[in-house]
Structures are given as C-alpha cells and as structure tokens.
Design an enzyme around this catalytic site. Structure first.
Site, PDB file in Angstrom:
ATOM      1  N   GLN A 129       1.008  -1.232  -0.120  1.00  0.00           N
ATOM      2  CA  GLN A 129       0.012  -0.001   0.100  1.00  0.00           C
ATOM      3  C   GLN A 129       0.892   1.285  -0.079  1.00  0.00           C
ATOM      4  O   GLN A 129       0.376   2.407  -0.316  1.00  0.00           O
ATOM      5  CB  GLN A 129      -1.122  -0.074   0.983  1.00  0.00           C
ATOM      6  CG  GLN A 129      -1.880  -1.091   0.906  1.00  0.00           C
ATOM      7  CD  GLN A 129      -2.831  -1.089   2.379  1.00  0.00           C
ATOM      8  OE1 GLN A 129      -2.570  -1.681   3.350  1.00  0.00           O
ATOM      9  NE2 GLN A 129      -4.132  -0.616   2.141  1.00  0.00           N
TER      10      GLN A 129
ATOM     11  N   HIS B  23      -1.808  -5.097 -12.617  1.00  0.00           N
ATOM     12  CA  HIS B  23      -1.225  -5.244 -14.211  1.00  0.00           C
ATOM     13  C   HIS B  23      -2.069  -5.914 -15.177  1.00  0.00           C
ATOM     14  O   HIS B  23      -1.714  -5.945 -16.379  1.00  0.00           O
ATOM     15  CB  HIS B  23       0.256  -5.820 -14.393  1.00  0.00           C
ATOM     16  CG  HIS B  23       1.100  -4.990 -13.494  1.00  0.00           C
ATOM     17  ND1 HIS B  23       2.513  -5.009 -12.680  1.00  0.00           N
ATOM     18  CD2 HIS B  23       1.103  -3.497 -12.942  1.00  0.00           C
ATOM     19  CE1 HIS B  23       3.053  -4.293 -12.115  1.00  0.00           C
ATOM     20  NE2 HIS B  23       2.173  -3.158 -12.304  1.00  0.00           N
TER      21      HIS B  23
ATOM     22  N   ARG C 235       3.672   0.142  12.637  1.00  0.00           N
ATOM     23  CA  ARG C 235       3.238  -1.061  12.291  1.00  0.00           C
ATOM     24  C   ARG C 235       3.405  -0.769  10.786  1.00  0.00           C
ATOM     25  O   ARG C 235       2.695  -0.140  10.172  1.00  0.00           O
ATOM     26  CB  ARG C 235       1.853  -1.378  12.993  1.00  0.00           C
ATOM     27  CG  ARG C 235       1.561  -2.879  12.101  1.00  0.00           C
ATOM     28  CD  ARG C 235       0.120  -3.083  12.477  1.00  0.00           C
ATOM     29  NE  ARG C 235      -0.178  -4.269  11.835  1.00  0.00           N
ATOM     30  CZ  ARG C 235      -1.344  -4.726  11.148  1.00  0.00           C
ATOM     31  NH1 ARG C 235      -2.378  -3.742  11.058  1.00  0.00           N
ATOM     32  NH2 ARG C 235      -1.548  -5.688  10.250  1.00  0.00           N
TER      33      ARG C 235
ATOM     34  N   ASN D  67      -1.941 -10.390   8.722  1.00  0.00           N
ATOM     35  CA  ASN D  67      -2.954  -9.231   8.901  1.00  0.00           C
ATOM     36  C   ASN D  67      -4.188 -10.077   8.065  1.00  0.00           C
ATOM     37  O   ASN D  67      -4.302 -10.118   7.111  1.00  0.00           O
ATOM     38  CB  ASN D  67      -2.461  -8.243   7.985  1.00  0.00           C
ATOM     39  CG  ASN D  67      -3.628  -7.151   7.919  1.00  0.00           C
ATOM     40  OD1 ASN D  67      -3.932  -6.477   9.159  1.00  0.00           O
ATOM     41  ND2 ASN D  67      -4.017  -6.706   6.733  1.00  0.00           N
TER      42      ASN D  67
ATOM     43  N   GLU E 243      -5.670  -2.008  14.111  1.00  0.00           N
ATOM     44  CA  GLU E 243      -6.086  -1.212  13.187  1.00  0.00           C
ATOM     45  C   GLU E 243      -7.549  -0.473  13.622  1.00  0.00           C
ATOM     46  O   GLU E 243      -8.110  -1.454  14.012  1.00  0.00           O
ATOM     47  CB  GLU E 243      -6.202  -1.867  11.911  1.00  0.00           C
ATOM     48  CG  GLU E 243      -4.904  -1.902  10.796  1.00  0.00           C
ATOM     49  CD  GLU E 243      -5.358  -2.457   9.707  1.00  0.00           C
ATOM     50  OE1 GLU E 243      -6.281  -2.027   9.008  1.00  0.00           O
ATOM     51  OE2 GLU E 243      -4.622  -3.577   9.133  1.00  0.00           O
TER      52      GLU E 243
HETATM   53  C1  NOJ Z   1      -7.606  -3.406   6.600  1.00  0.00           C
HETATM   54  C2  NOJ Z   1      -6.302  -3.532   6.098  1.00  0.00           C
HETATM   55  O1  NOJ Z   1      -5.317  -4.301   7.019  1.00  0.00           O
HETATM   56  C3  NOJ Z   1      -5.876  -2.620   5.494  1.00  0.00           C
HETATM   57  O2  NOJ Z   1      -4.785  -2.982   4.436  1.00  0.00           O
HETATM   58  C4  NOJ Z   1      -6.981  -1.575   4.772  1.00  0.00           C
HETATM   59  O3  NOJ Z   1      -6.209  -0.524   4.182  1.00  0.00           O
HETATM   60  C5  NOJ Z   1      -7.661  -1.058   5.796  1.00  0.00           C
HETATM   61  N1  NOJ Z   1      -8.188  -2.046   6.694  1.00  0.00           N
HETATM   62  C6  NOJ Z   1      -8.673  -0.241   5.592  1.00  0.00           C
HETATM   63  O4  NOJ Z   1      -9.615  -0.638   4.639  1.00  0.00           O
END
Ligand code: NOJ
Length: 532
Positions: A76, A96, A134, A223, A433
């Site tokens: 990201q 791609h 993180r 994750n 998160e």
């Molecule tokens: C979940 C994910 O871990 C992350 O990659 C994503 O951008 C965010 N939540 C928001 O959707």
C-alpha cells in the site's frame, strides 16, 4: 460417506433435536450452550445495567505503558514494485491485469514511494511522537521466487535500514510478516490453497527472525486472515481474485493457521530465548450486534456470526479447533449439498495440539459494526458468509464514510473488546487497526471525531470492563493504495500528493490531533489520571 463424518452428522442432528428430548436437553446443552448462555446473560445484564453510550467521552489518561502507533503495509505504501531484485506479488499481477479490476486503473507501482522515502516517513513518525510503527514486509523483496533458494540482500537491507532508522528515533517496529502480497510464483502453485505453502511460509519466517529479530520485538504473522482467505479465495474481492466460495476460503484458512502456528513455534523454540520478542496475529472483525435483545434467536445469530468471523482464526489458536458452531453448520450444509464430507477441513488431534496456544497477544483490526438477525430461511448458496445462516446489515441512517462497509459506530469497540475478553480468557490485546475513510481533505474533522469516540470507547472497555489492551494503532499513517478501491478511499493522518512525483506528505488536522493524544495519553483536553 466417511464413517467419522456420518457419526459427526448424527451427533449434530441429535443436538438439533434437543428441543424434543428432555434428557438430551439436560445433558447435551451444557456442552456448547452453557458457555454461550453465560455469555449472553453477561451481555444482557451489562446492557441493562449501564447504557453504552458515545455521548460522554472518557477523559481518563491511558496507562503509562500503553502504546500508541500508526500502521501501513508494504504494497500500500512502498512502490518500487520491481526494483532491487524484488519478485512479482499477487497484487502486482492483479494491478497489471488488463482490463484492470482496480478503481481508476490505479496500481501500487509507486504508491507513496516509501521504498525511497522511508527516512522522511520516520521523521514524520518521530514528529507525531508515536511509540511504535506497524509496517509489513514484502515477501517478494526478501525471497523473489517465494522460496528460500534465493535471498535478496537488497530487500533485506531495506527493512534493516527502516528498523534502524526507527530505533534511532526511539520508535518500536511492529512488523506484519504477511499483509496480502504473496509471491506470484507461490500462487502459481495454488497459493494458500496448497499445503506446500506452510513450509514456504515458515522458511520465510525463519529468515525474518534471524535477520531482523535483533531489532524487531513485536511480530504479527498475518494481517486479516479473513480477507486473505474469504477475499482472496472465496469471493474474489482481494488478490488473487479466486472465486471458490464455500471451499477455497476454508482450504486457505486451514493452511494459513498451520503456517501461523509453525512460525510461532519456530520463534518459541529457536528465537525467543535470545530475542525476547512477542508473536501475535492481526485478526479483523466488526462487532455484530443482535438486532433485538428480546430475541434469543438474534442473540444466538450474532454470536454465531462472531464465531464465524474472529472465531474462525482465534478459536483454533486459543482453544485448538474451529468454533463448534462453524463445524456443525458447515457439516450439516455439506451433507445437504451431497458432499461426502464437510467443506470445512478437519484438523487432526496432533494439529489441534500444535496450533493451540500459539499466540503471545491477539491483534484486533476493527472499524465498524453490523446488526444481525436470525433467519428461518437461510441463503442456501455455498460460501463462508452464507454458511453462518444469519442476516447481516447496517441501517442507512448510521453515520457513513467513504467506504461502503464502514459505518461509524463507536460503541462497537467496547463491545467487541469485552467479547474478546470473555471468549478468549482475558488475552492481551493490541488494537492493530482502527480508522476512518474520506476523500482526502486536510480539514478532516470527521476523522478526528471517529478516532476520539472510538478511543473513548476503548478506554471504557479497559477501565469499566477490565479488558487488557496494550496499545492502539491508527490506520493509517498516510493516504495509500486501498486495494480494489485504489486511491479513491483515504485513511491517512498525512495527506499524500499522488499527482506529484515527490509524493509530498502533509499533516492533516487529525495528525495534529493524534499527536496530542499520544503526548497526553488522553482523548480530550481536560484529562484526569486513572489507575487502570
Ligand atoms: C484493513 C487492511 O489491513 C488494510 O490494508 C486496509 O487498508 C484497511 N483495513 C482499510 O480498509
């Protein structure tokens, strides 16, 4: 049909018939329902005894050792998708693809360019004053082929430099070992659906622990496994965009759980003594609120949904196997569909022992809440979401965001934390998160309001419910590539100018607000000291 499967189905049928049979009702209910009954009773008592409200913001300081951080993930933010020997990942491949499945044909080819700008990122983190950062490691930077036959020193150096820079600034690295960017070479062999991946992942983990373990003390093996598996192999919402609902996601989860356990055990047996770190996993879930507390069926349905969600991964890791309700429902539906055995794979007794207890803390990614209704007429189609046999929805009038799934429901934070405490024996929890999406405005008052209310609810959970939360991580440090939504949904505390080659970062109002929270350990201006 396999005999064991037959016995299991018979047993499940018996349990389903408990309403008719007094003795079974007396004897069998306690096996599963006692826990649930106590659990529901606690929820109901708490609900009636204290209104959970977001009107009053908690003004108590967080404990001195509470950690505040921000998060990103390799694909990201890093960019440099094919530089310095990096291999192709499944997200490179998806982005791609022509025609592109991503909004506006966006890609992570350059993203925030953090591969080149990591020093600048760390300077911003230092200014924010966070205790930890993180970030995730791209498997393809370390092992371009996916296998350990070819270790890419340049890729390792990037993460060594990043952790060094963080440490030099007094910031603790919290490292996600897998945030969705699987080597395409492994996907070509079936990816998470092929058991071969368990060994490949543990080989990769060994390299990370031995090369970076001196400076990294907090590891997250995965994750959001639910997104990896249901998104990636069930409903085609995440790379590799495979649509195999009801089978693919369960196979993926089965292998992923073994890979997680393998990495934790490797650390425990070979690295923990010298490195003294901790290994956990970030599991995502919303809070699932029963539509009506007057309906036992709704209460049970909401519990079922949570077991299918957080429980899918946490139950094996904490208690040793998939939640009973998942085993039961999927077995019954599989039989009705004509399968010779359940679509949910089974762990052997040995595997159950191996997976059970493989966590030092539990990570929670949580953003929103849904309402759950029981239904007499469940959707018969195969799939993880359908297998739970509940109706999930969010009222239109709930406050929204730029992401269709993200409604702002701060009280859900306290409820999910309390559920985790009750369900998993009061584990140590890291909020890995939590965050809010908009269109990228610098005057992001709605993000501030979201964070303030969610963190207040978290503080309530610690103080009033005694939930053991060690830290909080805002998603995200900066605007970045939001998967299939590309750059159309923004979660950052820092704005990134994606139209400029320099990708300039600018603090939003929320960055300035969060900095003060980290400084004062409190979400309002008039803070009060507290014991817990
Ligand atoms: C979940 C994910 O871990 C992350 O990659 C994503 O951008 C965010 N939540 C928001 O959707």
């Amino acid at each position: 049909m396999q005999p064991i499967f037959q016995i299991r189905i018979q047993y499940i049928k018996q349990v389903h018939e408990i309403k008719e049979n007094y003795f079974v009702k007396k004897l069998v209910i306690p096996l599963w329902n006692m826990r649930a009954v106590i659990h529901y009773a606690v929820i109901v008592i708490v609900l009636f005894s204290e209104a959970i409200t977001e009107d009053v913001l908690n003004n108590r300081r967080f404990p001195d050792d509470f950690l505040f951080g921000v998060a990103t993930a390799s694909y990201q933010v890093e960019g440099a998708w094919n530089e310095d020997g990096k291999g192709e990942s499944i997200w490179d491949r998806v982005c791609h693809t022509v025609p592109s499945p991503i909004t506006n044909n966006d890609t992570g080819d350059i993203a925030c360019d953090s591969y080149h700008k990591y020093k600048e990122d760390v300077a911003l983190l230092a200014d924010l004053g966070v205790d930890f950062y993180r970030f995730s490691i791209a498997w393809t930077r370390i092992l371009p082929t996916g296998f350990n036959n070819n270790i890419n020193q340049a890729g390792l150096n990037y993460y060594k430099n990043l952790t060094k820079e963080l440490r030099a600034n007094g910031i603790e690295p919290v490292v996600t070992m897998y945030h969705w960017d699987l080597p395409q070479s492994l996907q070509d062999l079936g990816g998470w659906q092929n058991e071969l991946i368990v060994d490949s992942y543990v080989d990769y983990a060994r390299i990370l622990f031995s090369e970076l373990g001196d400076s990294v003390k907090y590891w997250l093996t995965f994750n959001e496994a639910k997104q990896v598996c249901d998104g990636g192999y069930g409903v085609a919402q995440k790379a590799p965009l495979i649509e195999s609902p009801g089978i693919g996601e369960y196979l993926c989860a089965h292998n992923l759980l073994k890979a997680h356990a393998g990495a934790w055990r490797l650390y425990d047996e070979e690295f923990r003594k010298d490195q003294e770190g901790k290994v956990g996993i970030a599991i995502d879930t919303s809070w699932y609120e029963p539509f009506s507390y007057n309906s036992t069926a709704d209460i049970e349905a909401a519990e079922t949904k949570q077991q299918f969600s957080y429980g899918w991964y946490a139950n094996p890791i904490v208690h040793g196997d998939y939640p009973w309700v998942m085993q039961a429902k999927i077995a019954v539906r599989s039989e009705q569909e004509g399968f010779g055995k359940s679509r949910l794979p089974e762990f052997t007794q040995e595997e159950i022992k191996y997976i059970k207890g493989t966590y030092d803390f539990l990570g929670l990614n949580t953003y929103s809440t849904s309402l759950i209704n029981a239904t007499d007429d469940p959707d018969p189609s195969k799939g993880w979401a359908q297998d739970a046999e509940v109706i999930e929805w969010q009222p239109d009038e709930w406050e929204g965001s730029s992401s269709s799934w993200l409604k702002v429901v701060p009280w859900g934070m306290r409820k999910i934390l309390r559920w985790l405490k009750e369900t998993y024996n009061n584990p140590r929890i890291l909020i890995t998160e939590n965050g809010y999406s908009d269109n990228g405005t610098l005057a992001d008052d709605k993000r501030i309001s979201y964070y303030q209310r969610y963190m207040s609810s978290l503080r309530d959970a610690m103080e009033l419910d005694g939930v053991d939360v060690m830290g909080y991580c805002a998603w995200s440090m900066m605007d970045n590539f939001e998967w299939l939504a590309g750059y159309s949904e923004k979660f950052g505390l820092y704005h990134v100018d994606f139209n400029s080659p320099n990708r300039e970062r600018t603090p939003k109002k929320s960055a300035i607000w969060y900095k003060r929270v980290v400084e004062t350990k409190c979400v309002v201006d008039d803070c009060v000291d507290a014991k817990l």
